[in-house]
Design a protein around this motif. Structure first.
Motif, mmCIF file in Angstrom:
data_model
loop_
_atom_site.group_PDB
_atom_site.id
_atom_site.type_symbol
_atom_site.label_atom_id
_atom_site.label_comp_id
_atom_site.label_asym_id
_atom_site.label_seq_id
_atom_site.Cartn_x
_atom_site.Cartn_y
_atom_site.Cartn_z
ATOM 1 N N SER A 231 0.825 -1.211 0.000
ATOM 2 C CA SER A 231 0.000 0.000 0.000
ATOM 3 C C SER A 231 0.861 1.264 0.000
ATOM 4 O O SER A 231 0.359 2.362 0.214
ATOM 5 C CB SER A 231 -0.912 0.014 1.234
ATOM 6 O OG SER A 231 -0.136 -0.069 2.428
ATOM 7 N N SER A 232 2.154 1.097 -0.242
ATOM 8 C CA SER A 232 3.077 2.237 -0.225
ATOM 9 C C SER A 232 2.960 3.019 -1.531
ATOM 10 O O SER A 232 2.401 2.544 -2.518
ATOM 11 C CB SER A 232 4.516 1.743 -0.034
ATOM 12 O OG SER A 232 4.990 1.133 -1.226
ATOM 13 N N PRO A 233 3.523 4.224 -1.577
ATOM 14 C CA PRO A 233 3.515 5.013 -2.814
ATOM 15 C C PRO A 233 4.638 4.618 -3.773
ATOM 16 O O PRO A 233 4.985 5.386 -4.665
ATOM 17 C CB PRO A 233 3.698 6.446 -2.307
ATOM 18 C CG PRO A 233 4.498 6.298 -1.071
ATOM 19 C CD PRO A 233 4.045 5.001 -0.431
ATOM 20 N N MET A 234 5.196 3.418 -3.608
ATOM 21 C CA MET A 234 6.299 2.970 -4.448
ATOM 22 C C MET A 234 5.858 1.863 -5.395
ATOM 23 O O MET A 234 5.017 1.028 -5.040
ATOM 24 C CB MET A 234 7.471 2.489 -3.592
ATOM 25 C CG MET A 234 8.154 3.591 -2.799
ATOM 26 S SD MET A 234 9.711 3.044 -2.059
ATOM 27 C CE MET A 234 9.119 1.774 -0.938
ATOM 28 N N ASP A 235 6.433 1.857 -6.599
ATOM 29 C CA ASP A 235 6.186 0.820 -7.597
ATOM 30 C C ASP A 235 7.500 0.144 -7.962
ATOM 31 O O ASP A 235 8.545 0.799 -8.081
ATOM 32 C CB ASP A 235 5.585 1.400 -8.879
ATOM 33 C CG ASP A 235 4.256 2.084 -8.650
ATOM 34 O OD1 ASP A 235 3.555 1.705 -7.692
ATOM 35 O OD2 ASP A 235 3.923 2.996 -9.439
ATOM 36 N N LEU A 236 7.450 -1.150 -8.174
ATOM 37 C CA LEU A 236 8.574 -1.905 -8.719
ATOM 38 C C LEU A 236 8.345 -2.056 -10.218
ATOM 39 O O LEU A 236 7.251 -2.434 -10.649
ATOM 40 C CB LEU A 236 8.667 -3.276 -8.036
ATOM 41 C CG LEU A 236 9.900 -4.125 -8.362
ATOM 42 C CD1 LEU A 236 11.158 -3.442 -7.844
ATOM 43 C CD2 LEU A 236 9.751 -5.527 -7.762
ATOM 44 N N MET A 237 9.383 -1.779 -11.027
ATOM 45 C CA MET A 237 9.222 -1.738 -12.476
ATOM 46 C C MET A 237 10.280 -2.593 -13.179
ATOM 47 O O MET A 237 11.163 -2.097 -13.893
ATOM 48 C CB MET A 237 9.307 -0.291 -12.971
ATOM 49 C CG MET A 237 8.321 0.648 -12.300
ATOM 50 S SD MET A 237 8.650 2.394 -12.673
ATOM 51 C CE MET A 237 8.272 2.444 -14.426
ATOM 52 N N PRO A 238 10.224 -3.917 -13.022
ATOM 53 C CA PRO A 238 11.205 -4.782 -13.694
ATOM 54 C C PRO A 238 10.966 -4.849 -15.201
ATOM 55 O O PRO A 238 9.833 -4.719 -15.675
ATOM 56 C CB PRO A 238 10.974 -6.141 -13.032
ATOM 57 C CG PRO A 238 9.565 -6.099 -12.547
ATOM 58 C CD PRO A 238 9.297 -4.680 -12.175
ATOM 59 N N ALA A 239 12.058 -5.049 -15.954
ATOM 60 C CA ALA A 239 11.968 -5.133 -17.406
ATOM 61 C C ALA A 239 13.185 -5.882 -17.933
ATOM 62 O O ALA A 239 14.219 -5.988 -17.254
ATOM 63 C CB ALA A 239 11.890 -3.743 -18.033
ATOM 64 N N PHE A 240 13.076 -6.409 -19.152
ATOM 65 C CA PHE A 240 14.232 -7.023 -19.797
ATOM 66 C C PHE A 240 14.106 -6.877 -21.307
ATOM 67 O O PHE A 240 13.019 -6.657 -21.850
ATOM 68 C CB PHE A 240 14.384 -8.506 -19.418
ATOM 69 C CG PHE A 240 13.504 -9.445 -20.208
ATOM 70 C CD1 PHE A 240 13.930 -9.955 -21.438
ATOM 71 C CD2 PHE A 240 12.253 -9.820 -19.744
ATOM 72 C CE1 PHE A 240 13.119 -10.819 -22.177
ATOM 73 C CE2 PHE A 240 11.440 -10.676 -20.466
ATOM 74 C CZ PHE A 240 11.874 -11.171 -21.688
ATOM 75 N N GLN A 241 15.235 -7.005 -21.979
ATOM 76 C CA GLN A 241 15.269 -7.019 -23.439
ATOM 77 C C GLN A 241 16.364 -7.976 -23.887
ATOM 78 O O GLN A 241 17.506 -7.894 -23.411
ATOM 79 C CB GLN A 241 15.548 -5.621 -23.999
ATOM 80 C CG GLN A 241 15.706 -5.596 -25.523
ATOM 81 C CD GLN A 241 15.930 -4.196 -26.064
ATOM 82 O OE1 GLN A 241 15.002 -3.521 -26.453
ATOM 83 N NE2 GLN A 241 17.186 -3.750 -26.066
ATOM 84 N N TYR A 242 16.023 -8.866 -24.818
ATOM 85 C CA TYR A 242 17.010 -9.781 -25.403
ATOM 86 C C TYR A 242 17.021 -9.563 -26.906
ATOM 87 O O TYR A 242 15.979 -9.668 -27.562
ATOM 88 C CB TYR A 242 16.669 -11.237 -25.083
ATOM 89 C CG TYR A 242 17.637 -12.221 -25.697
ATOM 90 C CD1 TYR A 242 18.952 -12.297 -25.239
ATOM 91 C CD2 TYR A 242 17.253 -13.063 -26.733
ATOM 92 C CE1 TYR A 242 19.853 -13.192 -25.796
ATOM 93 C CE2 TYR A 242 18.146 -13.965 -27.299
ATOM 94 C CZ TYR A 242 19.443 -14.018 -26.823
ATOM 95 O OH TYR A 242 20.350 -14.890 -27.384
ATOM 96 N N GLN A 243 18.198 -9.249 -27.456
ATOM 97 C CA GLN A 243 18.326 -8.996 -28.885
ATOM 98 C C GLN A 243 19.331 -9.954 -29.507
ATOM 99 O O GLN A 243 20.326 -10.320 -28.872
ATOM 100 C CB GLN A 243 18.805 -7.562 -29.140
ATOM 101 C CG GLN A 243 17.839 -6.493 -28.688
ATOM 102 C CD GLN A 243 18.209 -5.140 -29.268
ATOM 103 O OE1 GLN A 243 17.608 -4.684 -30.227
ATOM 104 N NE2 GLN A 243 19.194 -4.490 -28.680
#
Length: 310
Positions: A231-243
């Protein structure tokens, strides 16, 4: 009245260390350069217009002429009120090395999207892209082995090399495509997966008329996500890219954490910081600041491979 969205205006200062020749322009901040990641991301935002820009400076510690790259563009959501459509204009320019090798490209991605599900939270977008690129060398700035007179280098000595004193260039048509699937429950809770492919016709990039050198197709698998942390004002934003392009492989992965300073309408504010890695090559840090529809960010790469000053 339509809302003008300056969604991303990004300055990225990167030291991107990558081996090999004949590779496309690509950025560590793949999460902030949507038109270079996937044509299907054209028009995928809230609002009408989006302007993007990214600048990269690299190899400053190992080259007398640092490499510089610019990528930018504009894309439109629902042009002419065509709700399933997104269209963009993408411009890239790359300067590399003492010969002022440059790669300038102009591309137009067009996306078509379908929304489905009980709350229309699912989106499936398909896209095609058409454009041109031009390669240039300034061979007058290059030195040759036969200009060494046995004692020292003499630039006034004419070279028998077939490229000496010339300024060759090539102009080629280029095509790309992409697909993107996303489930967006809210702005803070979403996940998306995409695939894109570039250089579909494998254009000839040789500067010698009697020879051929095909630019290999580049394929790109990527994922973006955002999840509130409790319920915090923080977001986790994981991402990846494979080329993968020819013999080259590149895996980028990591996550940013976003802290919401304000979520009020017309007063949206947040800051974010991320830690990312490029497998077997480098790590990099990113920071960003968002004010309503404006986003500014920067990043810095630190090399982890065996690259050393010659």
């Amino acid at each position: 009245m339509r809302r003008l969205v300056h969604n991303i205006i990004l300055i990225g200062l990167l030291l991107h260390c990558q081996k090999g020749h004949s590779q496309d322009i690509h950025f560590s901040q793949f999460f902030a350069s949507p038109l270079f990641t996937n044509p299907a991301l054209a028009g995928q935002f809230e609002g009408t217009y989006r302007f993007t820009g990214i600048i990269r400076r690299q190899w400053a510690s190992v080259s007398a002429q640092p490499y510089q790259t610019f990528g930018g563009g504009i894309d439109i959501n629902k042009p002419l009120n065509l709700k399933p459509v997104g269209i963009g204009l993408r411009i890239g320019q790359d300067y590399a090395g003492l010969s002022n090798y440059s790669n300038t490209s102009i591309d137009v991605p067009i996306s078509f999207r379908i929304r489905f599900g009980a709350k229309k939270s699912w989106l499936l977008a398909f896209a095609g892209q058409i454009g041109f690129f031009q390669l240039n060398y300034d061979m007058g700035r290059v030195s040759y082995g036969d200009q060494y007179n046995g004692v020292r280098y003499d630039p006034s000595t004419p070279s028998q090399d077939q490229y000496a004193g010339s300024n060759p260039s090539v102009l080629r048509l280029n095509l790309g495509s992409g697909v993107y699937l996303e489930n967006r429950i809210s702005e803070r809770k979403r996940i998306g997966l995409g695939f894109s492919s570039f250089n579909l016709t494998q254009p000839n990039i040789s500067l010698v008329k009697s020879s051929s050198s095909e630019l290999a197709r580049r394929s790109n698998i990527h994922a973006f996500s955002s999840f509130p942390i409790g319920s915090s004002p923080m977001d986790l934003m994981p991402a990846f890219q494979y080329q993968f392009q020819g013999i080259h492989r590149e895996l980028l992965f990591g996550s940013a954490i976003r802290y919401h300073l304000s979520t009020e309408a017309n007063n949206v504010k947040s800051v974010q910081a991320g830690l990312w890695g490029r497998a077997k090559d480098a790590g990099y840090l990113s920071v960003g600041l968002q004010q309503n529809s404006l986003y500014l960010g920067a990043s810095y790469d630190f090399n982890l491979s065996g690259l050393k000053v010659a």
